[in-house]
Scaffold this active site. Structure first.
Site, PDB file in Angstrom:
ATOM      1  N   GLY A  51    -116.703  21.842  40.843  1.00  0.00           N
ATOM      2  CA  GLY A  51    -117.893  22.114  40.056  1.00  0.00           C
ATOM      3  C   GLY A  51    -119.031  22.577  40.947  1.00  0.00           C
TER       4      GLY A  51
ATOM      5  N   GLU B  73    -114.004  13.711  46.046  1.00  0.00           N
ATOM      6  CA  GLU B  73    -115.233  13.192  45.453  1.00  0.00           C
ATOM      7  C   GLU B  73    -115.879  12.047  46.218  1.00  0.00           C
ATOM      8  OE1 GLU B  73    -113.309  15.673  42.498  1.00  0.00           O
ATOM      9  OE2 GLU B  73    -112.554  14.080  43.798  1.00  0.00           O
TER      10      GLU B  73
ATOM     11  N   ASP C 173    -112.306  12.853  39.257  1.00  0.00           N
ATOM     12  CA  ASP C 173    -112.411  13.056  37.814  1.00  0.00           C
ATOM     13  C   ASP C 173    -111.525  14.227  37.401  1.00  0.00           C
ATOM     14  OD1 ASP C 173    -113.984  15.055  38.971  1.00  0.00           O
ATOM     15  OD2 ASP C 173    -115.539  14.957  37.431  1.00  0.00           O
TER      16      ASP C 173
ATOM     17  N   GLY D 267    -112.947  20.151  40.462  1.00  0.00           N
ATOM     18  CA  GLY D 267    -112.844  20.859  39.196  1.00  0.00           C
ATOM     19  C   GLY D 267    -111.805  21.954  39.201  1.00  0.00           C
TER      20      GLY D 267
END
Length: 360
Positions: free
Chosen positions: A71, A142, A150, A119
């Site tokens: 992301g 992360e 995630d 992502g």
């Protein structure tokens, strides 16, 4: 012949024979995902699911460096400092896109050439056909920036062989192509020099298909695939499984430091350099993800975690240290594992009244 069916600045969507081609198109930013890109991908996939002309979908990234680095964490950093409403909306739409990809009714082929992280894993590793090359670097990094894995990554990590996923999640270590295959993030190895031919062959083969295109896609990929390079983690399973089977991060670190294995000591140092809150949350999330019944249930859990982390200190600080100021010296708060309590982790994983993703 290629037929452009949608054009945005950040995502290209076009037809190549009976294949719908999606190209993430921010090469200077390693194709990192913006909210607009997530929205465009979702809208196009929804349209193509109902389009009888299209028998398969292929995702690639523009440029030579990678599919997607994750992301747009610079945007997340700025939004979090302003309250985080935009990032919460991004998470909701991104995780719904991940779930759609996993259940897509047509063959979804992801070419994970080059850097594929965070992502980028979410828009590729839940697909039906996942391809890596000798240039692939796959990771859920992360914890290095104060977040927990995630985009469904915690499910992939939780179901990797033995404790390999725990090792990767807590250290934020990257996988080469062999390890990505070993850990269940990819299915096939295709040399980068053969990717263009593979894409061309997919367009030709599905155009001749009489059914769903699944058999044709499988045959084309098999014809271009080769044996993957060795998986480096395969030879390290003994100490990884022994050390990461512990119940707490503190005990994991102690086992790593006392194992006498140089790679284990390096792993301990990596865990200790990451956000204490993030690594403790990640361990709890991975252990829970092993028991959750579906990707959707895991995404629901990840949404709770991501929103809680967004409201804390470490995500903004981690992005500052790694990406904004690049001093590589994050000042985590709390600063040690001992200061992060079980109650702290339980609050992060707790349901959010009035703000649940609700996929499961």
């Amino acid at each position: 012949m290629d037929t452009e069916v949608a054009q945005t600045t950040e995502v290209r969507a076009f037809l190549d024979g009976d294949v719908g081609r999606l190209v993430l198109n921010r090469p200077r930013a390693l194709n990192s995902l913006t909210h607009g890109m997530v929205t465009a991908l979702r809208a196009t996939l929804d349209d193509w699911a109902a389009d009888d002309r299209i028998r398969a979908v292929v995702l690639t990234g523009a440029g030579e460096r990678g599919l997607c680095a994750g992301g747009d964490i610079r945007a997340m950093h700025d939004d979090a400092k302003a309250g985080g409403a935009g990032t919460r909306a991004f998470f909701r739409d991104e995780y719904r896109l991940n779930a759609l990809i996993a259940r897509y009714p047509k063959p979804y082929v992801a070419v994970m050439d080059g850097i594929t992280m965070g992502g980028g894993v979410g828009v590729s590793a839940h697909g039906a056909v996942r391809i890596v090359t000798e240039r692939s670097t796959v990771a859920m990094p992360e914890t290095r920036i104060g977040i927990a894995p995630d985009v469904g990554g915690s499910r992939l990590l939780a179901h990797a062989p033995g404790e390999l996923g725990t090792h990767l999640g807590l250290t934020a270590a990257a996988m080469g192509p062999g390890d990505a295959l070993l850990c269940g993030f990819a299915d096939h190895f295709v040399p980068s020099s053969r990717i263009a031919d593979l894409l061309d062959a997919l367009g030709r083969s599905t155009a001749a298909a009489t059914g769903s295109g699944t058999a044709e896609v499988a045959a084309v990929v098999a014809a271009h695939a080769e044996p993957a390079p060795p998986a480096a983690l395969a030879d390290q399973r003994a100490w990884i499984d022994a050390c990461y089977a512990a119940d707490t991060v503190e005990e994991i670190v102690e086992r790593l430091l006392n194992s006498g294995v140089p790679e284990a000591k390096e792993a301990a140092e990596a865990v200790l350099s990451n956000s204490p809150t993030a690594v403790k949350t990640t361990l709890a999330a991975l252990r829970r993800a092993r028991t959750l019944p579906s990707l959707e249930a895991v995404l629901d859990q990840e949404y709770r975690i991501s929103c809680a982390v967004l409201e804390g200190h470490d995500m903004v600080e981690g992005i500052r240290a790694q990406v904004i100021d690049k001093d590589r010296n994050p000042r985590w708060r709390p600063g040690t594992l001992a200061e992060v309590t079980e109650a702290d982790v339980a609050r992060i994983l707790a349901p959010r009244e009035g703000d649940e993703l609700g996929l499961a």
